[in-house]
Scaffold this active site. Sequence first.
Site, PDB file in Angstrom:
ATOM      1  CG  ASN A  58      -2.072  -1.155   1.424  1.00 37.54           C
ATOM      2  OD1 ASN A  58      -2.119  -1.852   0.240  1.00 37.54           O
ATOM      3  ND2 ASN A  58      -2.662  -1.366   2.177  1.00 37.54           N
ATOM      4  CG  ASP A  86      -2.768   3.195   2.680  1.00 37.18           C
ATOM      5  OD1 ASP A  86      -2.151   3.104   3.785  1.00 37.18           O
ATOM      6  OD2 ASP A  86      -3.581   2.590   2.347  1.00 37.18           O
ATOM      7  CG  HIS A  93       3.996  -2.007  -4.539  1.00 41.93           C
ATOM      8  ND1 HIS A  93       2.893  -2.544  -4.977  1.00 41.93           N
ATOM      9  CD2 HIS A  93       5.072  -2.875  -5.107  1.00 41.93           C
ATOM     10  CE1 HIS A  93       3.107  -3.993  -5.078  1.00 41.93           C
ATOM     11  NE2 HIS A  93       4.192  -4.007  -5.557  1.00 41.93           N
ATOM     12  CB  CYS A 115      15.133  17.417  -7.927  1.00 37.80           C
ATOM     13  SG  CYS A 115      16.075  16.886  -6.628  1.00 37.80           S
ATOM     14  CB  SER A 136      -6.247  -9.884  -5.268  1.00 39.17           C
ATOM     15  OG  SER A 136      -5.371  -9.138  -6.059  1.00 39.17           O
ATOM     16  CG  LEU A 164     -13.354  -9.212   2.255  1.00 38.22           C
ATOM     17  CD1 LEU A 164     -14.064  -8.596   1.330  1.00 38.22           C
ATOM     18  CD2 LEU A 164     -14.189  -9.592   3.350  1.00 38.22           C
TER      19      LEU A 164
END
Length: 231
Positions: free
Chosen positions: A89, A91, A106, A133, A174, A199
């Site tokens: 993730n 976040d 990632h 930059c 997944s 899930l």
Amino acid sequence: MSKIVILTGAGISAESGIETFRAETGLWAQHRVEDVATPEGFARDPALVVEFYNMRRQLAAEALPNAAHKALARLEEEHNGDVLVVTQNVDDLHERGGSKNLIHMHGALNSALCAVCQHRWDAPVTMQVGAACPSCGAQAARPDIVWFGEMPYQMDRIFDAISRADIFVAIGTSGNVYPAAGFVAEAARAGAQTLEINLERSAVGAQFDEAQLGPATQTVPAWVDSILRRD
Ligand code: OAD
């Protein structure tokens, strides 16, 4: 002193209101991967890509860590052994939930990367296309996200931890994107017990020793309790 390596994916943040990728109405149903998550897409239309990550950065900033993120932080704090969280993730809900030993394989929405000199800095909530930059001055700022075709971060450290793990757990992913989807095979080869918490069974679900199915905010705290009871 068991060593636990935990791989997380979009499913752990779903109950915080962050969309997953491969749900019927998920992010990849709304956007073409090749447009917003490849170096070629960025070269073709940087404004579209920067806007996609600006939108996701804004949504992530408004979201709060849920009971699953917090349970993993509690595990790290209280487990009698090492805990490493490897997240796909982008976040920051794991760190805001309290996790410290954490790898963003990632990349991260709150980080900017210079495409010329690889310098990293804190991304503003709204990144501008072609921002300079702060280190080398090149107008080459990009989201610090690993796109398809690019090498995920810290793979040596991750494989080293997996090779020494006693327990490997995948949560809310997944199993469609490699190399992360291959971690279970590596862990099993190294002799770890493997557990999938999701899930539904994932694309690599058959490779796990065990599965616990249900929403992460319920299954993850219950699993953490079971580990801490055993310690
Ligand atoms: P996916 O969207 O492919 O999968 C999310 C998984 O979470 C699915 O198996 C869902 O069943 C499960 N899930 C959904 N809600 C859940 C909940 N409340 N509790 C538990 N599980 C739940 O997301 P990822 O596997 O993370 O990469 O995707 C992997 C990578 O593909 C991402 O990091 C991203 C994407 O393309 C890049 O952008 C490079």
